[in-house]
Write a protein that holds these residues in place. Structure first.
Motif, PDB file in Angstrom:
ATOM      1  N   UNK A 152       0.810  -1.221   0.000  1.00  0.00           N
ATOM      2  CA  UNK A 152       0.000   0.000   0.000  1.00  0.00           C
ATOM      3  C   UNK A 152       0.844   1.271   0.000  1.00  0.00           C
ATOM      4  N   UNK A 153       0.337   2.345  -0.635  1.00  0.00           N
ATOM      5  CA  UNK A 153       1.041   3.630  -0.562  1.00  0.00           C
ATOM      6  C   UNK A 153       1.095   4.126   0.882  1.00  0.00           C
ATOM      7  N   UNK A 154       2.115   4.950   1.152  1.00  0.00           N
ATOM      8  CA  UNK A 154       2.357   5.404   2.524  1.00  0.00           C
ATOM      9  C   UNK A 154       1.147   6.087   3.143  1.00  0.00           C
ATOM     10  N   UNK A 155       0.457   6.904   2.335  1.00  0.00           N
ATOM     11  CA  UNK A 155      -0.698   7.640   2.857  1.00  0.00           C
ATOM     12  C   UNK A 155      -1.791   6.704   3.378  1.00  0.00           C
ATOM     13  N   UNK A 156      -1.977   5.580   2.688  1.00  0.00           N
ATOM     14  CA  UNK A 156      -2.998   4.613   3.114  1.00  0.00           C
ATOM     15  C   UNK A 156      -2.544   3.921   4.401  1.00  0.00           C
ATOM     16  N   UNK A 157      -1.248   3.609   4.471  1.00  0.00           N
ATOM     17  CA  UNK A 157      -0.730   2.970   5.691  1.00  0.00           C
ATOM     18  C   UNK A 157      -0.964   3.849   6.915  1.00  0.00           C
ATOM     19  N   UNK A 158      -0.748   5.145   6.709  1.00  0.00           N
ATOM     20  CA  UNK A 158      -0.971   6.060   7.854  1.00  0.00           C
ATOM     21  C   UNK A 158      -2.427   5.980   8.308  1.00  0.00           C
ATOM     22  N   UNK A 159      -3.342   5.889   7.340  1.00  0.00           N
ATOM     23  CA  UNK A 159      -4.756   5.803   7.698  1.00  0.00           C
ATOM     24  C   UNK A 159      -5.075   4.472   8.380  1.00  0.00           C
ATOM     25  N   UNK A 160      -4.398   3.397   7.935  1.00  0.00           N
ATOM     26  CA  UNK A 160      -4.640   2.088   8.561  1.00  0.00           C
ATOM     27  C   UNK A 160      -4.177   2.127  10.020  1.00  0.00           C
ATOM     28  N   UNK A 161      -3.094   2.837  10.269  1.00  0.00           N
ATOM     29  CA  UNK A 161      -2.631   2.924  11.656  1.00  0.00           C
ATOM     30  C   UNK A 161      -3.646   3.655  12.533  1.00  0.00           C
ATOM     31  N   UNK A 162      -4.220   4.718  11.976  1.00  0.00           N
ATOM     32  CA  UNK A 162      -5.263   5.426  12.725  1.00  0.00           C
ATOM     33  C   UNK A 162      -6.465   4.496  12.925  1.00  0.00           C
ATOM     34  N   UNK A 163      -6.802   3.747  11.862  1.00  0.00           N
ATOM     35  CA  UNK A 163      -7.940   2.820  11.946  1.00  0.00           C
ATOM     36  C   UNK A 163      -7.710   1.787  13.043  1.00  0.00           C
ATOM     37  N   UNK A 164      -6.512   1.245  13.096  1.00  0.00           N
ATOM     38  CA  UNK A 164      -6.215   0.227  14.106  1.00  0.00           C
ATOM     39  C   UNK A 164      -6.388   0.793  15.516  1.00  0.00           C
ATOM     40  N   UNK A 165      -5.915   2.026  15.707  1.00  0.00           N
ATOM     41  CA  UNK A 165      -6.076   2.648  17.027  1.00  0.00           C
ATOM     42  C   UNK A 165      -7.559   2.867  17.343  1.00  0.00           C
ATOM     43  N   UNK A 166      -8.339   3.242  16.326  1.00  0.00           N
ATOM     44  CA  UNK A 166      -9.771   3.491  16.550  1.00  0.00           C
ATOM     45  C   UNK A 166     -10.530   2.216  16.907  1.00  0.00           C
ATOM     46  N   UNK A 167     -10.035   1.072  16.437  1.00  0.00           N
ATOM     47  CA  UNK A 167     -10.694  -0.202  16.757  1.00  0.00           C
ATOM     48  C   UNK A 167     -10.672  -0.486  18.251  1.00  0.00           C
ATOM     49  N   UNK A 168      -9.757   0.138  18.973  1.00  0.00           N
ATOM     50  CA  UNK A 168      -9.701  -0.042  20.427  1.00  0.00           C
ATOM     51  C   UNK A 168     -10.779   0.767  21.128  1.00  0.00           C
ATOM     52  N   UNK A 169     -11.562   1.519  20.335  1.00  0.00           N
ATOM     53  CA  UNK A 169     -12.648   2.306  20.898  1.00  0.00           C
ATOM     54  C   UNK A 169     -12.138   3.268  21.991  1.00  0.00           C
ATOM     55  N   UNK A 170     -11.097   4.055  21.658  1.00  0.00           N
ATOM     56  CA  UNK A 170     -10.495   4.901  22.692  1.00  0.00           C
ATOM     57  C   UNK A 170     -11.341   6.127  23.006  1.00  0.00           C
ATOM     58  N   UNK A 171     -11.094   6.694  24.170  1.00  0.00           N
ATOM     59  CA  UNK A 171     -11.669   8.007  24.504  1.00  0.00           C
ATOM     60  C   UNK A 171     -10.697   9.099  24.099  1.00  0.00           C
ATOM     61  N   UNK A 172      -9.407   8.770  24.181  1.00  0.00           N
ATOM     62  CA  UNK A 172      -8.347   9.702  23.803  1.00  0.00           C
ATOM     63  C   UNK A 172      -7.449   9.032  22.769  1.00  0.00           C
ATOM     64  N   UNK A 173      -7.289   9.715  21.630  1.00  0.00           N
ATOM     65  CA  UNK A 173      -6.453   9.187  20.553  1.00  0.00           C
ATOM     66  C   UNK A 173      -5.230  10.085  20.409  1.00  0.00           C
ATOM     67  N   UNK A 174      -4.038   9.490  20.477  1.00  0.00           N
ATOM     68  CA  UNK A 174      -2.794  10.243  20.332  1.00  0.00           C
ATOM     69  C   UNK A 174      -2.249  10.013  18.927  1.00  0.00           C
TER      70      UNK A 174
END
Ligand code: ATP
Ligand code: MG
Length: 252
Positions: A152-174
């Motif tokens: 995947x292009x780098x830009x998509x990877x960055x979004x996947x990383x954000x997606x993975x963090x969001x799957x944890x259902x956080x209250x605070x995202x860093x």
């Protein structure tokens, strides 16, 4: 009550104070940005919040609870998730599998229940799958779900990383430099995603970022750091016009 509060955080490496008595509070629903020159201590603050580094001095409170001494795995369980300055994904795994990996954090069933395939286990599994689909939809990742990260292009990877963090259902995202390595168009997209994350998912965001356009677009408040210490905290405009901040960037 602040969602997250840091009081007098300090840590040093080899006698140099990477973070020196830093205090700040993050209010629910805001985008709190941390800026500063290279080596200012921005990522180190995230590493302290994530409990990757032990605090030398200071205290941290999350939803009013003292989290200063909790073990690292408790951080995500309490609702704090992060991304990394250099994406840390499993290159040979698909987007979907990378998102599934964070799952164990939110399992409240025990091993015996899991072995017996009790209905509670199945219910949690389904809820997590629903969450993944919600995040894939939100971040528009459908067409990549079965693709390997390495392709995947780098830009998509960055979004996947954000997606993975969001799957944890956080209250605070860093988010540590969500726009680094992205082109201006992709960076604009990041601004929209961050707004969606805050507004649609109700997640509070703390972001380390060098791109001042992105900072100005999304931030409720900005904290400027230099040499491990806070120079000023205020609106993006206040911080950009702050003489000490300008000096820190330009050098004397
Ligand atoms: N694990 C570590 N061991 C030794 N020194 C460290 C470690 N982590 C951070 N530092 C040092 O602490 C200081 C702050 O580093 P940090 O990574 O927080 O900077 P930053 O503000 O995120 O910079 P950048 O914008 O380049 O990412 C630097 O001098 C860095 O070399
Ligand atoms: Mg950094």
């Amino acid at each position: 009550m602040a969602l997250f509060e840091a009081s007098q955080l300090s840590v040093s490496f080899g006698g140099i104070k990477a973070v020196n008595e830093v205090s700040f509070a993050i209010e629910p629903g805001e985008v709190f940005s941390i800026i500063g020159p290279n080596g200012a201590g921005k990522t180190t603050i995230f590493n302290l919040i994530s409990h990757f580094y032990p605090l030398e001095a200071g205290e941290m409170h999350f939803e009013g609870e003292d989290i200063s001494g909790i073990p690292t795995h408790r951080v995500a369980e309490l609702g704090i998730a992060r991304t990394f300055q250099n994406t840390e994904l499993f290159e040979h795994e698909t987007v979907l599998n990378n998102m599934l990996i964070g799952r164990h954090v939110h399992r409240s069933t025990n091993l015996a229940a899991e072995l017996l395939h009790l209905p509670s286990v199945r219910a949690q599994e389904l809820a997590f799958r629903d969450r993944i689909e919600q995040v894939i939809d939100l971040l528009d990742l459908q067409r990549y779900r079965e693709q390997r990260i390495g392709s995947l292009p780098y830009g998509v990877r960055k979004m996947v990383e954000i997606a993975r963090a969001l799957c944890l259902d956080p209250k605070l995202l860093l988010l540590d430099e969500p726009s680094s390595g992205l082109n201006p168009e992709e960076t604009e997209d990041v601004a929209f995603w961050i707004e969606d994350i805050v507004e649609d998912l109700g997640i509070t965001v703390a972001m380390v970022e060098h791109d001042m356009n992105l900072v100005a677009t999304v931030s409720s408040r900005v904290m400027a750091l230099a040499d491990g210490a806070v120079l000023a905290t205020g609106s993006a405009a206040e911080i950009q016009n702050h003489p000490e901040v300008q000096r820190a960037y330009l050098g004397d």
